[in-house]
Scaffold this active site. Sequence first.
Site, PDB file in Angstrom:
ATOM      1  CG  ASP A  83       4.398  -9.207  -4.059  1.00  0.00           C
ATOM      2  OD1 ASP A  83       3.052 -10.105  -3.184  1.00  0.00           O
ATOM      3  OD2 ASP A  83       4.634  -8.082  -5.030  1.00  0.00           O
TER       4      ASP A  83
HETATM    5  C1  GLC Z   1       9.627  -9.222  -7.424  1.00  0.00           C
HETATM    6  C2  GLC Z   1       9.856  -7.208  -6.225  1.00  0.00           C
HETATM    7  C3  GLC Z   1       8.464  -6.863  -5.553  1.00  0.00           C
HETATM    8  C4  GLC Z   1       7.387  -6.457  -5.915  1.00  0.00           C
HETATM    9  C5  GLC Z   1       7.238  -8.214  -6.649  1.00  0.00           C
HETATM   10  C6  GLC Z   1       5.946  -8.397  -7.730  1.00  0.00           C
HETATM   11  O1  GLC Z   1       9.304  -8.987  -5.856  1.00  0.00           O
HETATM   12  O2  GLC Z   1      10.688  -7.085  -5.406  1.00  0.00           O
HETATM   13  O3  GLC Z   1       8.797  -5.247  -4.552  1.00  0.00           O
HETATM   14  O4  GLC Z   1       6.163  -6.865  -5.248  1.00  0.00           O
HETATM   15  O5  GLC Z   1       8.271  -8.417  -7.330  1.00  0.00           O
HETATM   16  O6  GLC Z   1       5.776  -9.653  -8.514  1.00  0.00           O
HETATM   17  C1  GLC Z   2       5.089  -3.848  -5.241  1.00  0.00           C
HETATM   18  C2  GLC Z   2       3.930  -4.871  -5.207  1.00  0.00           C
HETATM   19  C3  GLC Z   2       2.934  -4.694  -4.176  1.00  0.00           C
HETATM   20  C4  GLC Z   2       3.619  -5.135  -2.627  1.00  0.00           C
HETATM   21  C5  GLC Z   2       5.223  -4.379  -2.716  1.00  0.00           C
HETATM   22  C6  GLC Z   2       5.591  -4.899  -1.629  1.00  0.00           C
HETATM   23  O1  GLC Z   2       5.261  -2.834  -4.493  1.00  0.00           O
HETATM   24  O2  GLC Z   2       3.418  -4.258  -6.266  1.00  0.00           O
HETATM   25  O3  GLC Z   2       2.197  -5.826  -4.071  1.00  0.00           O
HETATM   26  O4  GLC Z   2       2.884  -5.204  -1.704  1.00  0.00           O
HETATM   27  O5  GLC Z   2       5.732  -4.907  -3.798  1.00  0.00           O
HETATM   28  O6  GLC Z   2       6.575  -6.904  -2.082  1.00  0.00           O
END
Ligand code: GLC
Ligand code: GLC
Length: 811
Positions: free
Chosen positions: A483
């Site tokens: 993300d």
């Molecule tokens: C933030 C977190 C990430 C998560 C995302 C969800 O970027 O660092 O881990 O997946 O939020 O929106």
């Molecule tokens: C968080 C989010 C997941 C994402 C991950 C890596 O766990 O829930 O959707 O893939 O972060 O960013």
Amino acid sequence: MKFGYFDDQNKEYVITTPKTPLPWINYLGSNDFFSLISNTAGGYSFYKDAKLLRITRYRYNNVPADTNGKYFYIKDGDTVWNPGWQPVKTELDSYECRHGIGYSKWDSSKNGVNAKVLAFVPTDDTCEINRVVLTNNSSETKELKLFSYVEWCLWNADDDMKNFQRNFSTGEVEIIGSTIYHKTEYRERRNHYAIYSVNAPIDGFDTSRDAFLGAYHDNHDPEVVFNGKCTGSEAHGWSPVAVHQINITLNPGESKSFIFVLGYCENPVDQKWESKNVVNKAPANAMLAKYKTDADVDAAFAKLNAYWDDLLSIYTVESNNDKVNRMVNIWNQYQCMVTFNMSRSASYYESGIGRGMGFRDSNQDLLGFVHLIPERARERIIDIASTQFQNGSAYHQYQPLTKRGNSDIGSGFNDDPLWLIAGTSAYVRETGDISILKETVPYDNDMSVATTLMEHLKRSFDFTVNNKGPHGLPLIGRADWNDCLNLNCFSEHPGESFQCFGPSEGPVAESVFIAGMFVKYGEEYAQLAELLGDTAEAGRARKEIKIMYDTVLKEGWDGEWFVRAFDAYSNKIGSKECEEGKIFIESNGFCSLAGIGVKEGLAEKALDSVKKYLDCKYGIMILQPAYTVYHLELGEITSYPPGYKENAGIFCHNNPWVSIAETVIGRGDRAFEIYKKTCPAYTEEISEIHKTEPYVYCQMVAGNDAYIPGEGKNSWLTGTAAWTFCNISQYILGVYPTHKGLSVDPCVPHGFGDFKITRKFRGATYHIEVSNPSDVEKGVKELIVDGAHVEGCIIPITEGKTEYNVKVVMG
Ligand code: GLC
Ligand code: GLC
């Protein structure tokens, strides 16, 4: 250092001190009513949706930590104590908390009085039961006062902690006998209320928090408890609570039991009232009538245990490794259920008011859950697919109550569509139910444009085909699985969303990770097409997969590992050419597990590089070297300090991809070494460093660059649960559901020894005995099903047969 131990016989983790490094929690409830409950009895309850129907109030990030919950205060002379130690924190003579499967228990003593508390949510009711049993183990008669305490949330948890100008005036309650009714907003648009009741006459109550605590006190020193006398307050506005007072005389050796019920009740809109402003209590009375006696509670608790025993009997292993047995048979599957239920909504790190259900997350959660309750997985798949757009792309999240896509976040996470294939394929492989593929499913909840689910999968597949960049690799959009890899967003100002800022569809930035997914799930899509008899579509899909495979090797190979992505300027990310972020885990794990470069020997090289550059004591880091400065063109990933989260933290979620990839190339020693590093049963020994619960996975462990490497954060709600369960059960132990039947092809470390697996699958029970006489890592020399030799490693399905005795000889 440990703060407890596993009791595998009872499927419990036994916490022997309340002073754990962080609150160690459990989840109660499996359908609609849920509670989070910590080892010091902190936590809260909600009905279906942690944001919109929050029943009790919690304060995240509170000081001291975790000091709101469902508390019982025991006043014995001048001493006041709680069975869970908090909030009064009187030193106890003994303390024990057992977190079990769907319940938690306390057994604590002070000054000769023992308190046993059992908390659980019955399988088929919308309430939580707390049974409190007090025993006098001293030689004198005890005059005790027991106080209960919960603080009501005014339903919408988000509004509840912000909108004080309104909320301080809306609270309403009714008190009838031993039941306290919380009816805020019931007079207007709500047709639900909550109750807190006890099955005994009470000697007092309070419903105003201020009256109970006293000015400038908190729940650590409530005036009412220390004075030993409730005030009988009736809450009007401010903060309503529910407090019962029961005065108890206990002779030496005597025990008394009290059953507290916290419930959620609903009335039909036209039957809300008994008389003017008096709520209709019919649903509450019906609920309370069920939990009047110890026998009622015992029966409901036995039913809960039977429910879980049944679920956990679907996949069991007996091996020489206790830690593997315990994770596979108990905790890993339990966590899979919890992540399926909660998605990423309510934990001690997810506040229950933020994210809805993730399109990507929920599909992955399915992978570890589908064998438990396939019917619920089926429903979930349809819900998820109903939020897809007509061009195959998807809302990144949807709301569980409305089941509608969340337009604040929108779409443009270009891995999302392919996860729908992953989830659906897992369901069909598990159940053989191809009727799901023919279900009519809307796009963006619009029934007028609905098609079959199979057509949805086709559009998922084609979304990647139709959205490639200059190297022929998939466009990444706002981000892919990571993300925080925001290659098109270019956010420069604090407060902007890293992901939602800027254009969602960059014309250039590409993801090698999505390419790996496309190869893996493209093949699963082709197999579904074949199941429906559409060999032409399967053929077309395989042509596209071949093109992608070749493209990854041509454009995405960096010499020793797979490149991670190309940015908006077409520069490589995750390459030896980069100064920081030279190598990433995701593309190497996923491309290798998808089989890319296996026959060319490149997957092996990539996995060797992962070991060489990304491995550390606590797991495999997401990337190395960590980014030390913020890169506008890379986004949130470079916003984290080195060693945390997506910037070189150990994201436990993707460690199993590498472990699975190792099983694909047959390296059982290494696959298991990776499994062990993040496995709670193994990290239990270093709980003082790891900090989070030793019975469940956490999302992230600090990497080598961090201030304290090995420190875990964000436990419970993580895709790690499903992926590690797939890894250990389907790849390492090797029992993988295929369309043709169960395949048994283990990949184990040397010395793992023989093992047995019982697997319920498509209406039959498989008793599988694996022997490994020459102690190999991988390879099936012989498969014998009910005495008959079978070629290959798939157990053919015989219609109507309910028991299979299977012998597998590795070699
Ligand atoms: C933030 C977190 C990430 C998560 C995302 C969800 O970027 O660092 O881990 O997946 O939020 O929106
Ligand atoms: C968080 C989010 C997941 C994402 C991950 C890596 O766990 O829930 O959707 O893939 O972060 O960013």
